[in-house]
Design an enzyme around this catalytic site. Structure first.
Site, mmCIF file in Angstrom:
data_model
loop_
_atom_site.group_PDB
_atom_site.id
_atom_site.type_symbol
_atom_site.label_atom_id
_atom_site.label_comp_id
_atom_site.label_asym_id
_atom_site.label_seq_id
_atom_site.Cartn_x
_atom_site.Cartn_y
_atom_site.Cartn_z
ATOM 1 N N HIS A 112 9.619 -0.364 -9.637
ATOM 2 C CA HIS A 112 8.968 0.743 -8.904
ATOM 3 C C HIS A 112 8.957 2.028 -9.749
ATOM 4 O O HIS A 112 9.513 3.058 -9.340
ATOM 5 C CB HIS A 112 9.660 0.979 -7.554
ATOM 6 C CG HIS A 112 8.758 1.652 -6.552
ATOM 7 N ND1 HIS A 112 8.623 1.233 -5.260
ATOM 8 C CD2 HIS A 112 7.920 2.706 -6.675
ATOM 9 C CE1 HIS A 112 7.760 2.010 -4.615
ATOM 10 N NE2 HIS A 112 7.322 2.924 -5.471
ATOM 11 N N ARG A 146 2.038 -1.284 -2.706
ATOM 12 C CA ARG A 146 3.223 -1.685 -1.949
ATOM 13 C C ARG A 146 3.252 -3.206 -1.940
ATOM 14 O O ARG A 146 2.198 -3.855 -1.835
ATOM 15 C CB ARG A 146 3.157 -1.164 -0.505
ATOM 16 C CG ARG A 146 3.397 0.331 -0.342
ATOM 17 C CD ARG A 146 4.820 0.763 -0.704
ATOM 18 N NE ARG A 146 5.056 2.181 -0.505
ATOM 19 C CZ ARG A 146 5.044 3.102 -1.473
ATOM 20 N NH1 ARG A 146 4.802 2.766 -2.730
ATOM 21 N NH2 ARG A 146 5.297 4.369 -1.193
HETATM 22 P P1 NAP Z 1 -4.889 7.919 -0.689
HETATM 23 O O1 NAP Z 1 -5.322 9.138 -1.411
HETATM 24 O O2 NAP Z 1 -4.652 7.985 0.770
HETATM 25 O O3 NAP Z 1 -6.010 6.799 -0.993
HETATM 26 C C1 NAP Z 1 -6.009 5.562 -0.375
HETATM 27 C C2 NAP Z 1 -7.268 4.802 -0.771
HETATM 28 O O4 NAP Z 1 -7.199 3.485 -0.211
HETATM 29 C C3 NAP Z 1 -8.536 5.457 -0.241
HETATM 30 O O5 NAP Z 1 -9.591 5.301 -1.151
HETATM 31 C C4 NAP Z 1 -8.805 4.651 1.039
HETATM 32 O O6 NAP Z 1 -10.163 4.605 1.420
HETATM 33 C C5 NAP Z 1 -8.367 3.281 0.587
HETATM 34 N N1 NAP Z 1 -8.053 2.451 1.758
HETATM 35 C C6 NAP Z 1 -7.123 2.655 2.711
HETATM 36 N N2 NAP Z 1 -7.163 1.683 3.647
HETATM 37 C C7 NAP Z 1 -8.166 0.862 3.264
HETATM 38 C C8 NAP Z 1 -8.724 -0.309 3.825
HETATM 39 N N3 NAP Z 1 -8.252 -0.850 4.977
HETATM 40 N N4 NAP Z 1 -9.743 -0.888 3.177
HETATM 41 C C9 NAP Z 1 -10.236 -0.374 2.045
HETATM 42 N N5 NAP Z 1 -9.759 0.749 1.445
HETATM 43 C C10 NAP Z 1 -8.727 1.344 2.060
HETATM 44 O O7 NAP Z 1 -3.571 7.304 -1.345
HETATM 45 P P2 NAP Z 1 -3.020 7.529 -2.843
HETATM 46 O O8 NAP Z 1 -2.373 8.857 -2.982
HETATM 47 O O9 NAP Z 1 -4.113 7.177 -3.794
HETATM 48 O O10 NAP Z 1 -1.846 6.439 -2.886
HETATM 49 C C11 NAP Z 1 -2.104 5.064 -2.674
HETATM 50 C C12 NAP Z 1 -0.780 4.326 -2.526
HETATM 51 O O11 NAP Z 1 -0.117 4.220 -3.786
HETATM 52 C C13 NAP Z 1 0.272 5.017 -1.650
HETATM 53 O O12 NAP Z 1 0.011 4.797 -0.285
HETATM 54 C C14 NAP Z 1 1.536 4.342 -2.108
HETATM 55 O O13 NAP Z 1 1.775 3.181 -1.331
HETATM 56 C C15 NAP Z 1 1.253 3.907 -3.543
HETATM 57 N N6 NAP Z 1 2.093 4.621 -4.523
HETATM 58 C C16 NAP Z 1 2.842 3.879 -5.390
HETATM 59 C C17 NAP Z 1 3.645 4.513 -6.333
HETATM 60 C C18 NAP Z 1 4.470 3.726 -7.318
HETATM 61 O O14 NAP Z 1 5.235 4.310 -8.074
HETATM 62 N N7 NAP Z 1 4.341 2.416 -7.361
HETATM 63 C C19 NAP Z 1 3.661 5.916 -6.403
HETATM 64 C C20 NAP Z 1 2.889 6.636 -5.506
HETATM 65 C C21 NAP Z 1 2.108 5.977 -4.563
HETATM 66 P P3 NAP Z 1 -10.951 5.967 1.841
HETATM 67 O O15 NAP Z 1 -11.183 6.685 0.530
HETATM 68 O O16 NAP Z 1 -12.191 5.496 2.459
HETATM 69 O O17 NAP Z 1 -10.028 6.728 2.753
#
Ligand code: NAP
Length: 314
Positions: free
Chosen positions: A277, A229
């Site tokens: 995006h 983001r």
């Molecule tokens: P997820 O499964 O919830 O994974 C989030 C990861 O970030 C986890 O490893 C988490 O740690 C880590 N994290 C969260 N807060 C943190 C912090 N304060 N310090 C260190 N690590 C932290 O999410 P996801 O499905 O992989 O998606 C990630 C993001 O990608 C989404 O939230 C979205 O914003 C973005 N996204 C972008 C697109 C695009 O087209 N550009 C598409 C889809 C998603 P833990 O493992 O310890 O919980």
């Protein structure tokens, strides 16, 4: 079951009708209707809502929701506007999205490894110059966030021969990935990374995560990919880092405001690649299949799919 599943969205009519068709096809035994077409009795009985940028007032108009399924993987907007005591939120975790994101991370990693931005600049200037070839094994790709998307990206990039480091909130063990957690771990990972990939959710903790100090901690000459983001990276600090030559290039798919304003410096910056995006778009059919599985499991067992921790923000 007698309850109707509500689809509450604030997306284009075309997108909404494509999602609705995919959801109806994936759940032929369920009644699914858009919020605005539901009558009062259906609204009172509704136990499940599927949402995409919903108006919070519409969600509040369904008083008996057991849970809400997001059509998006990122839920920062939903979580910020969620009332205390609101129903649990389940976000989209789709293997196809993980595959698409891993593919995007590998594609843009190759773009940077093979110096494509430099060759594009050279062509525009009519310059014939061979840049030194860098093997994947000579480069470390550091991934911020090792969740559904980050872990898939890490595995894909490692398979392609790059060294991979990863940072997450809780400590993790992933095959082929040098993992880090906490602040010191972040500094160390940034120090060793040639390409930093951002895949953390936007939360109170990650807003402004990559500010001037942290950007300065990244290895000189490195590049940044932000597929998470926009507000995770401080744009002005990033521009300063690029202008100073500390960072060489940024591939940005996400921005503080989307669409990116026409007068943003990012559009015309020679060391920035702007993407609209698109790194991992939701796939209507696979998303509907995942949601159908979640709903079938809930109907059968009464157990909610794994949800978002509202206080944690993701
Ligand atoms: P997820 O499964 O919830 O994974 C989030 C990861 O970030 C986890 O490893 C988490 O740690 C880590 N994290 C969260 N807060 C943190 C912090 N304060 N310090 C260190 N690590 C932290 O999410 P996801 O499905 O992989 O998606 C990630 C993001 O990608 C989404 O939230 C979205 O914003 C973005 N996204 C972008 C697109 C695009 O087209 N550009 C598409 C889809 C998603 P833990 O493992 O310890 O919980």
């Amino acid at each position: 079951m007698s309850d109707t599943i509500a689809l509450i969205s604030n997306i284009s009519a075309d997108q909404e009708s494509r999602y609705l068709s995919a959801l109806v096809a994936a759940m032929p035994d369920e009644k699914i209707a858009t919020f605005r077409t539901m009558n009062e009795a259906q609204r009172v009985q509704a136990r499940i809502a599927i949402v995409a940028n919903p108006d919070p007032a519409d969600v509040a108009a369904l008083p008996n929701l057991a849970w809400v399924q997001s059509l998006w993987a990122g839920v920062e907007q939903l979580v910020t506007a969620w009332p205390s005591g609101g129903p649990p939120i389940v976000r989209l975790v789709d293997r196809e999205m993980s595959r698409t994101m891993a593919e995007a991370v590998l594609a843009w990693t190759y773009y940077l490894q093979r110096d494509m931005p430099a060759y594009a600049r050279q062509q525009r200037a009519g310059v014939w110059r061979q840049q030194a070839y860098r093997k994947p094994s000579a480069l470390t790709v550091g991934i911020l966030g090792l969740g559904a998307l980050g872990a898939a990206a890490a595995a894909r990039v490692a398979q392609a021969g790059f060294k991979v480091a990863g940072w997450s909130r809780s400590a993790k063990l992933l095959p082929g990935v040098n993992t880090f957690s906490n602040d010191d771990g972040l500094t160390e990972m940034l120090r060793i990374s040639d390409i930093v990939v951002c895949l953390v959710p936007l939360t109170a903790q990650t807003r402004g995560l990559l500010h001037a100090g942290r950007l300065a901690a990244i290895k000189p000459g490195a590049a940044l990919i932000n597929f998470a983001r926009g507000p995770v990276v401080v744009t002005d600090d990033l521009l300063n880092s690029l202008d100073s030559g500390h960072l060489t290039h940024a591939v940005l798919d996400v921005f503080d405001e989307e669409p990116l304003a026409p007068d943003s410096r990012l559009w015309r910056h020679p060391q920035v690649t702007v993407l609209p995006h698109i790194s991992a778009p939701t796939d209507f059919e696979t998303a509907a299949a995942v949601i159908a599985e979640n709903i079938a499991a809930y109907r059968e067992t009464g157990v909610l799919p794994c949800g978002v921790e509202i206080a944690r923000g993701y």
